[in-house]
Design a protein around this motif. Structure first.
Motif, PDB file in Angstrom:
ATOM      1  N   MET A   1      13.288  -6.021   4.277  1.00 44.15           N
ATOM      2  CA  MET A   1      13.356  -5.411   2.958  1.00 44.15           C
ATOM      3  C   MET A   1      12.291  -5.969   2.027  1.00 44.15           C
ATOM      4  SD  MET A   1      17.449  -5.136   2.238  1.00 44.15           S
ATOM      5  CE  MET A   1      17.152  -4.540   0.575  1.00 44.15           C
ATOM      6  N   LEU A   2      12.069  -7.302   2.086  1.00 45.62           N
ATOM      7  CA  LEU A   2      11.063  -7.910   1.225  1.00 45.62           C
ATOM      8  C   LEU A   2       9.661  -7.427   1.591  1.00 45.62           C
ATOM      9  CD1 LEU A   2      12.324 -11.585   0.822  1.00 45.62           C
ATOM     10  CD2 LEU A   2      12.287  -9.779  -0.900  1.00 45.62           C
ATOM     11  N   VAL A   3       9.419  -7.263   2.903  1.00 49.14           N
ATOM     12  CA  VAL A   3       8.113  -6.780   3.336  1.00 49.14           C
ATOM     13  C   VAL A   3       7.871  -5.372   2.802  1.00 49.14           C
ATOM     14  CG1 VAL A   3       6.725  -6.107   5.326  1.00 49.14           C
ATOM     15  CG2 VAL A   3       8.037  -8.241   5.376  1.00 49.14           C
ATOM     16  N   GLY A   4       8.896  -4.516   2.900  1.00 49.74           N
ATOM     17  CA  GLY A   4       8.754  -3.160   2.396  1.00 49.74           C
ATOM     18  C   GLY A   4       8.533  -3.124   0.906  1.00 49.74           C
ATOM     19  N   LEU A   5       9.262  -3.980   0.164  1.00 48.50           N
ATOM     20  CA  LEU A   5       9.100  -4.039  -1.290  1.00 48.50           C
ATOM     21  C   LEU A   5       7.698  -4.501  -1.641  1.00 48.50           C
ATOM     22  CD1 LEU A   5      10.225  -3.959  -4.181  1.00 48.50           C
ATOM     23  CD2 LEU A   5      11.067  -6.303  -3.817  1.00 48.50           C
ATOM     24  N   ARG A   6       7.217  -5.514  -0.935  1.00 45.60           N
ATOM     25  CA  ARG A   6       5.879  -6.034  -1.216  1.00 45.60           C
ATOM     26  C   ARG A   6       4.820  -4.974  -0.958  1.00 45.60           C
ATOM     27  NH1 ARG A   6       3.799 -11.971   0.868  1.00 45.60           N
ATOM     28  NH2 ARG A   6       2.120 -12.187  -0.682  1.00 45.60           N
ATOM     29  N   GLU A   7       4.981  -4.218   0.110  1.00 44.41           N
ATOM     30  CA  GLU A   7       4.018  -3.160   0.418  1.00 44.41           C
ATOM     31  C   GLU A   7       4.028  -2.072  -0.645  1.00 44.41           C
ATOM     32  OE1 GLU A   7       5.145  -1.937   4.307  1.00 44.41           O
ATOM     33  OE2 GLU A   7       3.978  -3.519   5.320  1.00 44.41           O
ATOM     34  N   ARG A   8       5.212  -1.738  -1.153  1.00 44.92           N
ATOM     35  CA  ARG A   8       5.295  -0.705  -2.185  1.00 44.92           C
ATOM     36  C   ARG A   8       4.641  -1.166  -3.474  1.00 44.92           C
ATOM     37  NH1 ARG A   8      10.561  -0.103  -0.166  1.00 44.92           N
ATOM     38  NH2 ARG A   8      11.471  -1.167  -1.963  1.00 44.92           N
ATOM     39  N   ILE A   9       4.888  -2.427  -3.837  1.00 45.54           N
ATOM     40  CA  ILE A   9       4.264  -2.965  -5.048  1.00 45.54           C
ATOM     41  C   ILE A   9       2.750  -2.961  -4.904  1.00 45.54           C
ATOM     42  CG2 ILE A   9       3.933  -5.043  -6.447  1.00 45.54           C
ATOM     43  CD1 ILE A   9       6.863  -5.743  -5.891  1.00 45.54           C
ATOM     44  N   ALA A  10       2.260  -3.406  -3.753  1.00 42.05           N
ATOM     45  CA  ALA A  10       0.816  -3.465  -3.531  1.00 42.05           C
ATOM     46  C   ALA A  10       0.198  -2.078  -3.594  1.00 42.05           C
ATOM     47  CB  ALA A  10       0.521  -4.120  -2.185  1.00 42.05           C
ATOM     48  N   ALA A  11       0.847  -1.103  -2.960  1.00 44.17           N
ATOM     49  CA  ALA A  11       0.307   0.263  -2.950  1.00 44.17           C
ATOM     50  C   ALA A  11       0.283   0.859  -4.348  1.00 44.17           C
ATOM     51  CB  ALA A  11       1.134   1.131  -2.004  1.00 44.17           C
ATOM     52  N   GLU A  12       1.371   0.647  -5.108  1.00 48.94           N
ATOM     53  CA  GLU A  12       1.442   1.222  -6.451  1.00 48.94           C
ATOM     54  C   GLU A  12       0.425   0.578  -7.382  1.00 48.94           C
ATOM     55  OE1 GLU A  12       4.820   1.969  -9.923  1.00 48.94           O
ATOM     56  OE2 GLU A  12       5.425   1.726  -7.830  1.00 48.94           O
ATOM     57  N   LEU A  13       0.268  -0.739  -7.280  1.00 45.44           N
ATOM     58  CA  LEU A  13      -0.693  -1.432  -8.136  1.00 45.44           C
ATOM     59  C   LEU A  13      -2.127  -1.045  -7.773  1.00 45.44           C
ATOM     60  CD1 LEU A  13       0.806  -5.007  -8.461  1.00 45.44           C
ATOM     61  CD2 LEU A  13       0.458  -3.363 -10.292  1.00 45.44           C
ATOM     62  N   THR A  14      -2.408  -0.949  -6.498  1.00 41.70           N
ATOM     63  CA  THR A  14      -3.756  -0.572  -6.067  1.00 41.70           C
ATOM     64  C   THR A  14      -4.098   0.831  -6.558  1.00 41.70           C
ATOM     65  OG1 THR A  14      -3.599  -1.993  -4.108  1.00 41.70           O
ATOM     66  CG2 THR A  14      -5.278  -0.268  -4.086  1.00 41.70           C
ATOM     67  N   ALA A  15      -3.121   1.732  -6.490  1.00 34.26           N
ATOM     68  CA  ALA A  15      -3.350   3.091  -6.966  1.00 34.26           C
ATOM     69  C   ALA A  15      -3.567   3.117  -8.473  1.00 34.26           C
ATOM     70  CB  ALA A  15      -2.176   3.984  -6.581  1.00 34.26           C
ATOM     71  N   THR A  16      -2.746   2.362  -9.213  1.00 33.08           N
ATOM     72  CA  THR A  16      -2.836   2.374 -10.672  1.00 33.08           C
ATOM     73  C   THR A  16      -4.093   1.679 -11.176  1.00 33.08           C
ATOM     74  OG1 THR A  16      -0.423   2.394 -10.855  1.00 33.08           O
ATOM     75  CG2 THR A  16      -1.659   1.719 -12.804  1.00 33.08           C
ATOM     76  N   MET A  17      -4.429   0.536 -10.588  1.00 33.97           N
ATOM     77  CA  MET A  17      -5.547  -0.260 -11.090  1.00 33.97           C
ATOM     78  C   MET A  17      -6.891   0.171 -10.512  1.00 33.97           C
ATOM     79  SD  MET A  17      -3.918  -2.352 -13.086  1.00 33.97           S
ATOM     80  CE  MET A  17      -5.135  -3.606 -13.452  1.00 33.97           C
ATOM     81  N   HIS A  18      -6.898   0.566  -9.239  1.00 33.17           N
ATOM     82  CA  HIS A  18      -8.172   0.820  -8.558  1.00 33.17           C
ATOM     83  C   HIS A  18      -8.337   2.256  -8.069  1.00 33.17           C
ATOM     84  CE1 HIS A  18      -9.202  -3.484  -8.394  1.00 33.17           C
ATOM     85  NE2 HIS A  18      -7.923  -3.689  -8.188  1.00 33.17           N
ATOM     86  N   GLY A  19      -7.371   3.119  -8.340  1.00 34.82           N
ATOM     87  CA  GLY A  19      -7.480   4.479  -7.866  1.00 34.82           C
ATOM     88  C   GLY A  19      -7.150   4.643  -6.403  1.00 34.82           C
TER      89      GLY A  19
END
Length: 297
Positions: A1-19
């Protein structure tokens, strides 16, 4: 569960900050390239611009502070698409900062040339009747100084205490950041903390909140495409208020008592920042830049 949460946070931040695309080729090569301004790991600029919480809160504070210059705000209000596409605007800003800090010489030169070309097209008349141009050297100095002062304040507030800069390192930060502004056309750029504060004091009579500035701050503090994003932005913008000079908060009509800023906003922003940093993990951009720099050995 933590791995999945971390991946979601990383994907959302990368999309928001870097497109969504970090474009690591900007940072990874050519081997041995020192970057346009010779910034290296351990340098104050690298440390400040690589600390997520300080940059997020400092970035929001910079936008609020910059809005107090009527000519700078007129240019943003009349030419920027920040209301229609705030994420796109954010992507461009993040790309410029990361590329000029961590990128190769060619990549840094490319984004600087792009911004200079955009600036030549941004001109007009402010509501008070004064003409403005985005490539005005004095206006560029204002935007830069408000930005780096805010980034440094964010770092000194939210970086772990052992990683905060000494007074001498704070001065070195201003010196290392100045060439980027000068490459854009700024002049008489402050190169120490004292020079930055004296510069703000000199400009203080020219700075006030126009209706466009007040509107932009309301938009900023309410931004978010989802409930979660609005919550995070709300917490970070509340914290960014504490990085502003007292007179800037007064001009913007922000009344947030000191006990709230230090006892509530700061701990919450620290917790949010640690969560976001955990989600992102080690910076792939900085890792690519270190690999490029190591190629010189």
């Amino acid at each position: 569960m933590l791995v999945g949460l971390r991946e979601r946070i990383a994907a959302e931040l990368t999309a928001t900050m870097h497109g969504g695309d970090l474009k690591l080729e900007r940072y990874a090569g050519p081997p041995g390239d020192p970057g346009l301004f010779g910034i290296a790991p351990g340098d104050p600029v690298w440390r400040v611009h690589g600390q997520a919480t300080g940059m997020l809160t400092g970035g929001f504070a910079a936008l609020m502070l910059q809005s107090l210059h009527p000519l700078a705000m007129a240019g943003v209000d009349q030419h920027s698409d920040f209301r229609a596409d705030p994420v796109g605007r954010l992507n461009g800003t993040v790309r410029f900062i990361t590329t000029t800090t961590f990128g190769s010489s060619a990549a840094a030169r490319e984004v600087i040339d792009l911004v200079r070309r955009i600036h030549t097209r941004v001109h007009g008349t402010a509501p008070d009747g004064r003409p403005y141009r985005a490539d005005d050297p004095d206006l560029l100095t204002w935007v830069h100084t408000a930005e780096v002062r805010s980034f440094l304040a964010g770092h000194q507030t939210y970086a772990p205490r052992p990683l905060r800069l000494t007074p001498a390192e704070c001065d070195a930060y201003y010196r290392q950041a100045a060439p980027v502004a000068e490459a854009l056309g700024a002049r008489n750029v402050p190169r120490t903390s004292l020079e930055a504060e004296r510069y703000l004091a000199r400009l203080r009579p020219q700075l006030h909140a126009t209706p466009a500035a007040l509107d932009s701050v309301v938009f900023l503090r309410r931004f978010g495409r989802t409930r979660r994003e609005r919550l995070v932005v709300g917490l970070l913008t509340n914290a960014s208020v504490g990085l502003l000079p007292d007179w800037a908060r007064t001009e913007l009509g922000i009344h947030r008592p000191a006990p709230v800023r230090t006892g509530w906003d700061r701990p919450l922003a620290t917790a949010v920042g640690r969560t976001l940093q955990w989600g992102l993990g080690p910076s792939r951009i900085q890792a690519a830049a270190r690999g490029r720099l190591a190629g010189a050995r």
